[in-house]
Design a protein around this motif. Structure first.
Motif, PDB file in Angstrom:
ATOM      1  N   GLY A  95       1.160   8.667   2.956  1.00  0.00           N
ATOM      2  CA  GLY A  95       0.036   7.774   3.049  1.00  0.00           C
ATOM      3  C   GLY A  95       0.133   6.489   2.268  1.00  0.00           C
ATOM      4  N   THR A 508       4.217   8.828  11.577  1.00  0.00           N
ATOM      5  CA  THR A 508       4.908   9.121  10.320  1.00  0.00           C
ATOM      6  C   THR A 508       6.120  10.019  10.492  1.00  0.00           C
ATOM      7  OG1 THR A 508       3.692  11.147   9.774  1.00  0.00           O
ATOM      8  CG2 THR A 508       2.665   9.045   9.180  1.00  0.00           C
ATOM      9  N   GLN A 619      -2.634   8.536   6.138  1.00  0.00           N
ATOM     10  CA  GLN A 619      -2.033   7.436   5.390  1.00  0.00           C
ATOM     11  C   GLN A 619      -3.130   6.512   4.891  1.00  0.00           C
ATOM     12  OE1 GLN A 619       2.122   6.016   6.758  1.00  0.00           O
ATOM     13  NE2 GLN A 619       0.905   6.075   8.615  1.00  0.00           N
TER      14      GLN A 619
END
Length: 697
Positions: A95, A508, A619
């Motif tokens: 994140g 991600t 994130q």
């Protein structure tokens, strides 16, 4: 089959029974597995047994860095995996905006739905919802309208099936699409008046139940310019299809033709019939569905009569080998003897697979892919390794079972359809071993974070079989694939708390595992990845593979979400202020929107409210800010879910509405979705922004 361009996909997104499920759900979905002993009796280590070793290794795992994050299937071809994972890369990847994109950095802008017990689908202010397709709606051309009081097997085989679960959508241009839906199981108690059990049921009722299993392909269309969708009821609907217990299929892969799959009706061991108890699923880069057979054990009788050598393997899959007719059995054997193990002991080996279905070809034969192993499959989610190989992640949904992945031997080639459709038949099947990194004294069962501030560690993917070569001593490749649980026991895989859906974040690259719950975990078995005994609320685990490569054999892991009441100190929401988050219990399915936000559906809420769908950024400053997006009607579980690529529609399957203790056709506890005095009907629902905006913006 001729080569075609790859299809573009919309990204995927109480009783004596333990947990929040009703007695009816436990009976009809899984044959009361929680009421029986845990079937994994192996002496494999729990996390807590290997934590000390991890602490000594932590310093050696700091070197190196993970490469760029994968933005989606086929993107971000990074360097090959190396020998060890980089545990500290986990901290850098959680994140802080590194990699391609900053999904969810501005949060999700909707007002959280409060916990409730209303008999409806509740959505946030400014949003609307409506059913798309319901149990009994006509699917095939010529199918009759649904008539609850006069249902027939012939009609049901042409209509939308019962309890809907996995949902995915394949676009047909801008305004139409093909919706695939699994039909996991039937609740005959809510389908037929006066139903008691399979022994007393009529043969027609049994056939109706068989026809209500499987899956459906239905064509749907957008309503105007909104995010709403509806069933197409006009025209040829040439793609529409029903898959049932009776659909002819075929085996492919290393176990196809094995003696373990041969029966009197299929002496070659290559032509299974139908699929059972299909739960979650996934899609392939070439545009097909992967549907997972889950609690198949409950459909068979006379487990007492199978050869003695087979009984330990059957017992490992929760097949009753001590009672000829298990309590509550649907008695499919009364109309088809293949469900009688005394006559056909290998028939049960032909269930428990990942089934591949082509939604664009209603005449195609579904394929059971044996290279992906046999277990209580929650589903299979595909991605691409850095070198282009296809990877499928899978969970085995039972207490103390394992997490798996398959990596193909050859690479995916965009547009080369004939080649790509062989990839899931040749590769390596792995099972996960996890290791915590904190001293055992810091994992005390209270849920208190260890000194390093997180529940985390490292792990390894252990090979079980590659093609026709077994990596498990004493087992052939076919045995590993047919008796996958036993093979995983032998190599020391890590026992987990009901691994359900496993999904990879398209932004991600993190791999998220829903661990629904495990009330059987004792204080002595508490460990860093399962930090609470009698874990009734469950948690979510993230895997970050070496160099963020799906083909890697080592990884780091951590727990971004430990579920329950935010006021409980044993809960954790990625460090976010718990006074601002929604309570959540029993995560079941996970999905991602195009921004990389995590969406979690629940099954068996233990907090006194109905199940629901929740969303959480992973994130940026809003990481861990979990909010409830919708809630279910009385007795229903949230399945699906799917957020479309334009982020204008959220699909969920409303499974088993009205399935509460004491409910019957004569005494229904829900009247959703039709209202009034109607009977409850499992359905797929779509939610959308009333002003046409994007979901959560």
């Amino acid at each position: 089959m001729a080569n075609t361009a790859p299809r573009r996909l919309l990204p995927l997104l109480m009783s004596p029974h333990k947990g929040g499920r009703s007695a009816l759900t436990c009976r009809f979905r899984c044959g009361d597995q929680c009421a029986h002993d845990v079937v994994n009796t192996s002496d494999n280590t729990y996390f807590g047994d290997v934590v000390a070793e991890a602490v000594s290794r932590r310093g050696m795992l700091r070197a190196g860095a993970l490469g760029a994050l994968v933005a989606g299937v086929g993107a971000g071809m990074s360097a090959p995996a190396v020998a060890d994972p980089d545990v500290d890369a986990l901290e850098r990847g959680r994140g802080h905006g590194h990699g391609q994109g900053h999904g969810g950095r501005n949060g999700l802008r909707f007002t959280a739905v409060p916990p409730n017990t209303e008999d409806r689908v509740t959505v946030p202010p400014g949003y609307l919802s409506a059913p798309v397709v319901r149990w009994g709606d006509p699917v095939l051309p010529g199918a009759p309208a649904f008539d609850f009081e006069n249902q027939t097997a012939e009609a049901q085989a042409a209509q939308f099936g019962y309890n809907c679960d996995y949902v995915t959508l394949f676009p047909l241009g801008q305004r139409r699409g093909l919706l695939w839906v699994n039909h996991e199981y039937t609740d005959e108690n809510l389908m037929f008046r006066g139903y008691t059990d399979g022994t007393a049921a009529t043969e027609e009722q049994i056939r109706i139940g068989m026809a209500a299993h499987g899956g459906s392909v239905v064509e749907i269309e957008r309503v105007g310019s909104s995010g709403q969708w509806k069933l197409v009821t006009r025209g040829s609907r040439r793609y529409n299809r029903r898959i049932t217990v009776h659909t002819p299929m075929r085996f492919t892969g290393p176990a196809a033709g094995s003696d373990l799959l041969k029966t009197a009706a299929d002496p070659a061991g290559t032509r299974p019939v139908g699929m059972l108890n299909n739960c979650a699923g996934g899609t392939t880069p070439w545009g097909t569905v992967l549907s997972g057979e889950e609690n198949f054990n409950q459909y068979f009788v006379n487990g007492t009569a199978v050869p003695e050598a087979q009984k330990p393997f059957l017992a490992r899959y929760a097949v009753n080998t001590t009672s000829a007719i298990p309590s509550g059995n649907r008695r499919f054997d009364r109309v088809e003897e293949r469900f009688d193990l005394a006559k056909h002991p290998n028939e049960i080996n032909r269930t428990g697979w990942i089934v591949e279905i082509d939604p664009f070809d209603p005449d195609s034969t579904p394929i059971k892919r044996t290279a992906l192993g046999r277990m209580c499959h929650e589903g299979a989610t595909t991605s691409l390794a850095a070198d282009g190989r296809v990877v499928a992640y899978m969970g085995d949904d039972s207490r103390f079972e394992y997490v798996y992945k398959f990596v193909s031997r050859k690479r995916y080639i965009p547009g080369f359809d004939r080649h790509n459709r062989t990839l899931l038949d040749d590769g390596t099947l792995y099972v996960a071993r996890f290791t915590g990194d904190s001293p055992a004294t810091e994992i005390d069962g209270t849920g208190k974070l260890p000194a390093d501030g997180r529940f985390d560690g490292s792990g390894t993917w252990i090979p079980l079989v590659t093609g026709n070569v077994s990596h498990v001593p004493g087992m052939t490749a076919a045995e590993v694939l047919v008796y996958t649980r036993s093979a995983a026991d032998k190599v020391g895989a890590t026992k987990m708390d009901r691994p359900e859906d496993v999904e990879r974040n398209p932004v991600t690259g993190g791999v998220y595992v829903a661990l629904t719950n495990n009330s059987n975990r004792t204080p002595a078995q508490v460990d860093e990845a399962n930090p609470r005994p009698a874990n009734k609320h469950g948690h979510v685990l993230e895997i970050v593979e070496r160099r963020n490569d799906a083909g890697a054999t080592t990884f780091a892991w951590w727990l971004p979400l430990v579920c329950g009441d935010p006021d409980d100190p044993a809960t954790y929401f990625s460090g976010f202020d718990k006074s601002q988050v929604s309570p959540i219990s029993c995560p079941d399915n996970v999905a991602f929107d195009p921004e990389g936000n995590l969406w979690v559906s629940t099954d068996g809420n233990q907090l006194g409210a109905h199940d629901g769908l929740f969303a959480m950024p992973v994130q940026g400053p809003e990481r861990g800010h979990l909010k409830q997006f919708l809630s279910m009607p009385v007795g229903a579980e949230t399945c699906g879910p799917l957020v479309t690529a334009d982020r204008r529609s959220v699909f969920v399957a409303v499974q088993h509405p009205g399935e509460t203790n004491g409910a019957t056709v004569e005494n229904p506890s829900s009247h959703w979705p039709d209202g009034g005095t109607s009977q409850p009907r499992p359905s797929v629902v779509v939610a959308w922004h009333a002003r046409g905006g994007r979901i959560g913006s």
